[in-house]
Design an enzyme around this catalytic site. Structure first.
Site, mmCIF file in Angstrom:
data_model
loop_
_atom_site.group_PDB
_atom_site.id
_atom_site.type_symbol
_atom_site.label_atom_id
_atom_site.label_comp_id
_atom_site.label_asym_id
_atom_site.label_seq_id
_atom_site.Cartn_x
_atom_site.Cartn_y
_atom_site.Cartn_z
ATOM 1 N N GLU A 246 81.550 74.731 96.853
ATOM 2 C CA GLU A 246 80.389 73.858 95.884
ATOM 3 C C GLU A 246 80.119 72.184 95.900
ATOM 4 O O GLU A 246 78.978 71.938 94.964
ATOM 5 C CB GLU A 246 81.569 74.010 94.888
ATOM 6 C CG GLU A 246 81.681 75.024 93.920
ATOM 7 C CD GLU A 246 82.379 75.863 95.137
ATOM 8 O OE1 GLU A 246 83.153 75.764 95.673
ATOM 9 O OE2 GLU A 246 82.183 78.006 94.477
ATOM 10 N N HIS B 160 88.042 83.807 86.058
ATOM 11 C CA HIS B 160 86.452 83.572 85.343
ATOM 12 C C HIS B 160 86.251 84.175 84.076
ATOM 13 O O HIS B 160 86.062 84.604 83.841
ATOM 14 C CB HIS B 160 86.712 85.377 86.161
ATOM 15 C CG HIS B 160 87.149 85.636 87.562
ATOM 16 N ND1 HIS B 160 87.857 85.761 88.787
ATOM 17 C CD2 HIS B 160 85.573 85.747 88.432
ATOM 18 C CE1 HIS B 160 87.711 85.581 89.498
ATOM 19 N NE2 HIS B 160 86.439 85.624 90.002
#
Ligand SMILES: Cc1ncc(C[n+]2csc(CCOP(=O)(O)OP(=O)(O)O)c2C)c(N)n1
Ligand SMILES: [Mg+2]
Length: 732
Positions: A462, A532
């Site tokens: 990322e 999530h």
């Protein structure tokens, strides 16, 4: 004596290392000595408390000067770190400019008194603003090189365009320019070093990595940071690289290494890494004392390697200068440093009133009316072909995809990348398969339409995604990148907080990184669990310089994403996963120019008894609760959907509260320290007299989100919880 050299620099060509002229030898020495003289003068000023920080290049001068002389300021691109004084000097930053930064003058051209000394920035020379963070700049260099290659392959894309960020971007490219990325040996331990090498190697990018190996990272010796003690041994299997390991105390050897590296890069053969062994002659900075952790013998051995002393001996030994000439030159350079320091000490200080300038773009305000084309969509733009619109409308996922498609057609500077965003990296497979286009399919079909040069998969890293975006954006491109899940944004946090958002402010408006980061966020997924389901938007609204959007429905997502892409600030674009395909909030396709300005809330339900301020997935839940409150209790709740969280629409909040005198702030994220805390505090502060009841807040429990649906339901705020708060607040 050395002054005639400046004409050689102007042409960008210093003789090959093996064929240096006498004058060029002298010029190398001049720059090295001047750098040291500036350091020594700065140390004096710091001891006199006329400056506030000092870090020196002492011992690194040979390496840095040769890098500067091998490359071309204003043509190549430079991503230095905080120890690169001799590099900056060699590129053309003047001693006076250096002292302006040391004293924190208003005219400090690198930062206007905002950054510590030696944090370089010069648009003229292509030195991109430096931070104090170790190794972040390496990914910027990679993105910059990618952008340069893109512009040289598509020169027409560099043309300015009115009406969006492109109006403010002077794009420069040549096709054979290189990016220099500098780093200390200790900082090669950072993941971003490896992430930068990964992409530079894989993409064969023209980046020269200069590792300035002085054997220490503050007090930590090289063998602690680098297994085996030598970074060259660890990196040598990266494909496409040109590698050189040199005596960093010998400027002629270094110059040869950089010239060879530049030749490799300019020819398009890939990146290079020049590993220079140098010495750190002073402590890490003036805040450090190396006598606390280095033996006297070791320090003395380093002192004997002083590249300045060695170069002086060489000049005299080879008959290039007499001892008296060297003396004369050195005294002149010391005077030059002293005079520059005196002038800088007399310079005007920065103005306190100017502190907020350049937090955001001064040119293009995304809250402005030009972005308000909302009315165009109200029922209107449904075309005859838009059959789906007529049968209930497009989902948020579809309208985000449509916006990306429209904007990519309109603006060829947009590149889209991230994890799994391509249809298929092995493009030939697309003859028989449909393609992936993102784990949520938001980028579906984009690679197929726009090609793998504009839509591609990143490594699974990322910081790589955001760091490269910074480099792309400073060069004038518009990266619209995806972080696959908000839960995994954290490796990019350093780039977001310390680079992306602060680039404009720290360079006093000289550089900016207006990238868009799209991030699926939030829970209510039934089984999303800890990794999530995360929210956490207030962590990002707490960052100045960053815009944060959080739409609750398809139309808003379309219009806000368009504004995000066209504006000139970095934007974190939060997309609630649960809303991607909900029946709630579907809309007709509003056309390719539909935009919604930032900072304009929407009254999604009018009411008179209380105001409910919310956003994201709590909008439909609040609507459900408000509907029930009316039906069962006769309570009229006015619901405000903020739509963007930074900036946010204070006027709309205040106007509604003046009418209702009661307010609830509701969000999905945890209650404590959440986004609502700031809004509630401001209401209490500024609207106290308007309130008939205390400000109420609703959020999730102060825990993580659990997997088992019974737990998830209890943890996240449900309509029943909102209804209860509404009823209680009305009764207060
Ligand atoms: C990400 C980050 N972590 C820690 C620091 C604090 N810090 C500043 S310099 C430094 C050591 C860097 O050593 P090296 O990379 O060898 O460069 P040198 O200073 O020796 O030239 C550290 C730990 C920082 N600036 N950034
Ligand atoms: Mg070091």
């Amino acid at each position: 004596m050395g002054l005639a050299i400046s004409s050689a620099r102007a042409s960008g060509s210093f003789s090959a290392a093996a064929a240096l002229t006498a004058q060029e030898h002298v010029e190398i020495y001049r720059l090295m000595f001047l750098s040291r003289a500036i350091d020594d003068r700065e140390i004096l000023l710091k001891r006199q408390q006329k400056t506030f920080f000092q870090i020196s290049a002492a011992g690194h001068e040979a390496l840095q000067v040769s890098a500067a002389l091998a490359l071309r300021p204003g043509y190549d691109w430079f991503f230095p770190y905080y120890r690169d004084r001799a590099l900056a000097l060699g590129l053309g930053v003047s001693p006076y400019e250096m002292f302006l930064q040391a004293v924190g003058a208003g005219e400090d051209p690198a930062s206007g008194g905002r950054q510590m000394p030696t944090h370089w920035s010069s648009r003229r020379l292509h030195i991109v603003s430096t931070s104090s963070s170790t190794a972040t700049q390496l990914l910027h260099a990679v993105g910059c090189a990618e952008a340069g290659r893109y512009f040289s392959r598509h020169p027409e894309v560099a043309a300015k365009a009115e009406g969006d960020y492109r109006a403010f971007k002077d794009v420069e490219f040549h096709g054979d320019e290189v990016a220099l990325a500098c780093v200390g040996e200790g900082s090669t331990s950072q993941g971003e070093f490896w992430e930068a090498l990964n992409t530079a190697s894989n993409q064969k990018l023209p980046v020269i990595f200069m590792v300035e190996d002085n054997g220490y990272a503050i007090s930590v010796p090289v063998e602690v940071n680098t297994p085996g003690g030598n970074i060259s041994r660890l990196v040598e299997n990266f494909p496409n690289f040109h590698f050189a390991e040199v005596d960093g105390n010998d400027p002629v050897a270094c110059l040869g290494a950089f010239q060879a590296a530049a030749t490799h890069c300019r020819a398009g053969n890939g990146p290079a890494l020049v590993h220079g062994h140098c010495v750190r002659l002073y402590s890490h900075s003036l805040s450090d004392d190396d006598k606390l952790y280095r033996s006297a013998a070791e320090r003395e051995a380093d002192a004997l390697c002083d590249p300045i002393a060695r170069m002086r001996t060489r000049l005299i030994g080879e008959g290039l200068m007499t001892g008296a000439e060297v003396e004369e030159l050195e005294r002149a350079l010391e005077r030059e440093a002293a005079e520059a320091a005196e002038r800088a000490l007399a310079a005007a200080l920065p103005r306190v009133e100017a502190i907020p300038t350049h937090v955001y773009s001064e040119d293009l305000d995304p809250t402005r009316a030009a972005f308000a084309t909302e009315q165009m969509a109200e029922g209107g733009k449904e075309s005859g072909q838009d059959a789906k619109a007529k049968s209930g409308g497009r989902t948020m996922a579809e309208l985000i995809n449509a916006c990306l498609r429209d904007e990519m057609r309109r603006d060829k500077r947009i590149v889209v990348y991230g994890e799994d965003v391509a249809d298929a990296s092995r493009g030939e497979a697309l003859a028989e398969v449909k393609g992936k286009g993102g784990v949520f399919k938001l980028t579906s079909g984009l690679q197929t339409e726009f090609g793998a040069e504009r839509v591609f998969n990143s490594p699974l890293a990322e910081a790589n995604i955001v760091g490269r975006a910074v480099g792309y954006a400073v060069r004038g491109m518009k990266p619209v990148v995806e972080i696959q899940f908000f839960d995994y944004i954290w490796p990019a946090m350093h780039q977001i907080r310390n680079e992306l958002s602060v680039m404009r402010w720290r360079s006093d408006g000289e550089w900016a990184a207006p990238a868009v980061i799209r991030v699926p966020i939030g829970g209510y997924l039934t089984g999303g669990a800890i990794y999530h389901s995360q929210s956490g938007e207030s962590i990002f609204t707490h960052i100045p310089g960053l815009r944060v959007a959080f739409p609750s429905n398809a139309l808003d997502a379309n219009g806000l994403l368009r504004t995000a892409i066209r504006c000139d600030d970095p934007v974190l674009f939060l997309e609630h996963k649960r809303l991607y395909r909900e029946t709630y909030g579907r809309a007709a396709y509003p056309g390719p120019d539909f935009a919604i300005p930032f900072g304009k809330a929407k009254v999604v339900r009018p009411g008179t008894h209380m105001t409910l301020v919310t956003y994201g997935a709590l909008v439909p839940r609040a609507l459900q609760a408000a509907h029930q409150a009316e039906k069962e209790h006769g309570i009229q709740v006015e619901i405000l959907d903020l739509r963007t969280l930074s900036p946010y629409d204070w006027e709309a909040i205040a106007a509604s509260i003046r009418k209702t005198n009661r307010v609830i702030v509701a969000h999905e994220d945890m209650l404590s320290w959440g986004y609502g805390a700031e809004i509630a505090a401001r209401i209490a502060d500024e609207l106290f007299d308007e309130l008939d009841a205390p400000v109420r807040r609703i959020g999730s429990m102060d825990t993580f989100v659990a997997y088992q649906p019974i737990l998830e339901d209890a943890i996240l705020p449900q309509p029943a919880k909102i209804l209860k708060a509404i009823v209680e607040l009305k009764a207060y």
